[in-house]
Write a protein that holds these residues in place. Structure first.
Motif, PDB file in Angstrom:
ATOM      1  N   PRO A 154      -7.972  17.980   4.790  1.00 28.78           N
ATOM      2  CA  PRO A 154      -7.869  17.544   3.388  1.00 28.78           C
ATOM      3  C   PRO A 154      -6.419  17.386   2.930  1.00 28.78           C
ATOM      4  O   PRO A 154      -5.974  18.018   1.968  1.00 28.78           O
ATOM      5  CB  PRO A 154      -8.573  18.681   2.644  1.00 28.78           C
ATOM      6  N   VAL A 155      -5.685  16.503   3.612  1.00 29.96           N
ATOM      7  CA  VAL A 155      -4.274  16.283   3.294  1.00 29.96           C
ATOM      8  C   VAL A 155      -4.109  14.960   2.549  1.00 29.96           C
ATOM      9  O   VAL A 155      -5.030  14.137   2.486  1.00 29.96           O
ATOM     10  CB  VAL A 155      -3.417  16.265   4.582  1.00 29.96           C
ATOM     11  N   ALA A 156      -2.927  14.760   2.001  1.00 32.71           N
ATOM     12  CA  ALA A 156      -2.642  13.508   1.289  1.00 32.71           C
ATOM     13  C   ALA A 156      -2.762  12.322   2.240  1.00 32.71           C
ATOM     14  O   ALA A 156      -2.364  12.382   3.400  1.00 32.71           O
ATOM     15  CB  ALA A 156      -1.245  13.573   0.689  1.00 32.71           C
ATOM     16  N   PHE A 157      -3.293  11.225   1.704  1.00 26.14           N
ATOM     17  CA  PHE A 157      -3.609  10.052   2.522  1.00 26.14           C
ATOM     18  C   PHE A 157      -3.392   8.816   1.657  1.00 26.14           C
ATOM     19  O   PHE A 157      -3.807   8.775   0.501  1.00 26.14           O
ATOM     20  CB  PHE A 157      -5.077  10.146   2.965  1.00 26.14           C
ATOM     21  N   GLN A 158      -2.715   7.820   2.204  1.00 21.27           N
ATOM     22  CA  GLN A 158      -2.398   6.622   1.417  1.00 21.27           C
ATOM     23  C   GLN A 158      -2.661   5.377   2.263  1.00 21.27           C
ATOM     24  O   GLN A 158      -1.740   4.651   2.628  1.00 21.27           O
ATOM     25  CB  GLN A 158      -0.931   6.686   0.956  1.00 21.27           C
ATOM     26  N   PRO A 159      -3.920   5.117   2.590  1.00 29.28           N
ATOM     27  CA  PRO A 159      -4.255   4.033   3.513  1.00 29.28           C
ATOM     28  C   PRO A 159      -3.935   2.661   2.948  1.00 29.28           C
ATOM     29  O   PRO A 159      -3.845   2.464   1.730  1.00 29.28           O
ATOM     30  CB  PRO A 159      -5.759   4.211   3.728  1.00 29.28           C
ATOM     31  N   VAL A 160      -3.801   1.701   3.858  1.00 30.10           N
ATOM     32  CA  VAL A 160      -3.387   0.355   3.483  1.00 30.10           C
ATOM     33  C   VAL A 160      -4.285  -0.665   4.185  1.00 30.10           C
ATOM     34  O   VAL A 160      -4.816  -0.396   5.270  1.00 30.10           O
ATOM     35  CB  VAL A 160      -1.904   0.135   3.857  1.00 30.10           C
ATOM     36  N   ALA A 161      -4.470  -1.817   3.584  1.00 29.14           N
ATOM     37  CA  ALA A 161      -5.281  -2.880   4.183  1.00 29.14           C
ATOM     38  C   ALA A 161      -4.477  -3.613   5.250  1.00 29.14           C
ATOM     39  O   ALA A 161      -3.268  -3.844   5.098  1.00 29.14           O
ATOM     40  CB  ALA A 161      -5.735  -3.860   3.109  1.00 29.14           C
ATOM     41  N   SER A 162      -5.145  -4.010   6.313  1.00 30.06           N
ATOM     42  CA  SER A 162      -4.456  -4.713   7.401  1.00 30.06           C
ATOM     43  C   SER A 162      -3.805  -6.000   6.917  1.00 30.06           C
ATOM     44  O   SER A 162      -2.739  -6.391   7.411  1.00 30.06           O
ATOM     45  CB  SER A 162      -5.437  -5.008   8.539  1.00 30.06           C
ATOM     46  N   VAL A 163      -4.406  -6.666   5.931  1.00 31.97           N
ATOM     47  CA  VAL A 163      -3.824  -7.911   5.426  1.00 31.97           C
ATOM     48  C   VAL A 163      -2.474  -7.642   4.771  1.00 31.97           C
ATOM     49  O   VAL A 163      -1.542  -8.458   4.883  1.00 31.97           O
ATOM     50  CB  VAL A 163      -4.792  -8.627   4.458  1.00 31.97           C
ATOM     51  N   ASP A 164      -2.331  -6.499   4.100  1.00 35.62           N
ATOM     52  CA  ASP A 164      -1.049  -6.147   3.492  1.00 35.62           C
ATOM     53  C   ASP A 164      -0.008  -5.821   4.562  1.00 35.62           C
ATOM     54  O   ASP A 164       1.176  -6.124   4.412  1.00 35.62           O
ATOM     55  CB  ASP A 164      -1.217  -4.975   2.538  1.00 35.62           C
ATOM     56  N   VAL A 165      -0.454  -5.190   5.645  1.00 29.84           N
ATOM     57  CA  VAL A 165       0.458  -4.899   6.761  1.00 29.84           C
ATOM     58  C   VAL A 165       0.940  -6.200   7.386  1.00 29.84           C
ATOM     59  O   VAL A 165       2.140  -6.405   7.609  1.00 29.84           O
ATOM     60  CB  VAL A 165      -0.231  -4.014   7.812  1.00 29.84           C
ATOM     61  N   ALA A 166       0.011  -7.102   7.674  1.00 28.63           N
ATOM     62  CA  ALA A 166       0.368  -8.371   8.307  1.00 28.63           C
ATOM     63  C   ALA A 166       1.308  -9.183   7.426  1.00 28.63           C
ATOM     64  O   ALA A 166       2.269  -9.796   7.921  1.00 28.63           O
ATOM     65  CB  ALA A 166      -0.894  -9.178   8.616  1.00 28.63           C
ATOM     66  N   ARG A 167       1.059  -9.187   6.134  1.00 26.17           N
ATOM     67  CA  ARG A 167       1.925  -9.924   5.210  1.00 26.17           C
ATOM     68  C   ARG A 167       3.350  -9.372   5.243  1.00 26.17           C
ATOM     69  O   ARG A 167       4.333 -10.126   5.266  1.00 26.17           O
ATOM     70  CB  ARG A 167       1.359  -9.847   3.793  1.00 26.17           C
ATOM     71  N   THR A 168       3.467  -8.054   5.267  1.00 27.04           N
ATOM     72  CA  THR A 168       4.788  -7.429   5.303  1.00 27.04           C
ATOM     73  C   THR A 168       5.495  -7.688   6.622  1.00 27.04           C
ATOM     74  O   THR A 168       6.695  -8.001   6.652  1.00 27.04           O
ATOM     75  CB  THR A 168       4.658  -5.914   5.057  1.00 27.04           C
ATOM     76  N   VAL A 169       4.774  -7.570   7.728  1.00 26.91           N
ATOM     77  CA  VAL A 169       5.368  -7.835   9.042  1.00 26.91           C
ATOM     78  C   VAL A 169       5.875  -9.279   9.108  1.00 26.91           C
ATOM     79  O   VAL A 169       6.979  -9.547   9.591  1.00 26.91           O
ATOM     80  CB  VAL A 169       4.357  -7.567  10.166  1.00 26.91           C
ATOM     81  N   ALA A 170       5.079 -10.217   8.612  1.00 26.76           N
ATOM     82  CA  ALA A 170       5.490 -11.625   8.628  1.00 26.76           C
ATOM     83  C   ALA A 170       6.731 -11.848   7.773  1.00 26.76           C
ATOM     84  O   ALA A 170       7.650 -12.588   8.167  1.00 26.76           O
ATOM     85  CB  ALA A 170       4.344 -12.504   8.140  1.00 26.76           C
ATOM     86  N   GLU A 171       6.775 -11.213   6.610  1.00 21.81           N
ATOM     87  CA  GLU A 171       7.931 -11.356   5.726  1.00 21.81           C
ATOM     88  C   GLU A 171       9.197 -10.815   6.384  1.00 21.81           C
ATOM     89  O   GLU A 171      10.266 -11.438   6.331  1.00 21.81           O
ATOM     90  CB  GLU A 171       7.673 -10.612   4.420  1.00 21.81           C
TER      91      GLU A 171
END
Length: 250
Positions: A154-171
């Motif tokens: 039960p620790v802090a968790f801040q998941p992200v959508a793969s589309v947001d990851v891909a957008r950032t990697v491309a940028e």
């Protein structure tokens, strides 16, 4: 620009290629299925010919400690050597938020070793560290299931959508080498067990999710801040609610 995406047929790679092509770049997928093997070096020089940027979002087929360390160090050395021969000016790699804060995990140790090789390279480089993907909730639950119950710390968790990851990697790939790290997380900070419980419920998965502080994740017992950014970071646009709504059976 010609941008070669290693692991370009996978979840992140395929979306990264779409973003890059939409922006007018010549984005090419490199993967074993396209004849490129970064462990043996087969097809690597040919794939990188004329490339300006190489993006590495590949992943190890085995998560065993020795296998994953061998994969990330061998494939990274192969790419960096080939990039030097080809005159590639920018190497971009996808890594994990908190990898350097969880030394008990063999997988995360391997990602740190990969990052170190990149930092020591002579070419320009950028590293994008992302938190865990929404899409991996089911896989995480499967790996944490013991006797039919899903045990999640039960620790802090801040998941992200793969589309947001891909957008950032491309940028990042389309920009100048940063010589540093960009961290990306989802827009909301949740609790790990609560997220997994909600994600399974949205899919109609009735497994019981138990909050267990001693439950390991990738072989490590997690501290409260192990999986979330410790400082300034980018935030994705897709919320946990958005993702859960998209997963509910029609």
């Amino acid at each position: 620009m010609k941008i070669v995406v290693v692991g370009g047929t996978g979840l992140i790679g395929s979306q990264t290629i779409e973003f890059l092509r939409d922006a007018g770049h010549d984005a090419v997928a490199a993967a074993p299925s396209t004849g490129v093997d970064t462990l043996t070096g087969q097809g690597v020089d040919e794939a990188l010919a004329g490339a300006d940027v190489v993006v590495d979002v590949s992943n190890s087929p085995s998560f065993a400690d020795d296998d994953v360390l061998r994969f990330f160090t061998t494939s990274t050395r192969t790419l960096l050597d080939a990039e030097a021969r080809a005159g590639v000016r920018h190497h971009v790699a996808l890594s994990i938020v908190g990898a350097d804060r969880t030394p008990d995990s063999g997988y995360l140790r391997a990602k740190v070793a990969q990052e170190q090789l990149i930092r020591e390279s002579v070419a320009g480089w950028s590293i994008v560290r992302a938190t865990q993907f929404f899409e991996f909730a089911g896989r995480i639950a499967d790996g944490a299931t013991v006797d039919g119950r899903v045990r999640i710390p039960p620790v802090a968790f801040q998941p992200v959508a793969s589309v947001d990851v891909a957008r950032t990697v491309a940028e990042v790939a389309a920009g100048e080498p940063r010589g540093g790290v960009v961290e990306l997380a989802g827009p909301e900070r949740l609790r790990f067990d609560e997220f997994v419980r909600a994600a399974l419920a949205a899919r109609g998965d009735e497994r019981d999710v138990v909050a267990d502080p001693a439950a390991p994740y990738f072989g490590a017992v997690l501290a409260e801040g192990s999986l979330v950014p410790a400082g300034e970071h980018r935030r994705g646009a897709v919320t946990a609610g958005d993702f859960a709504a998209a997963q509910r059976p029609a």
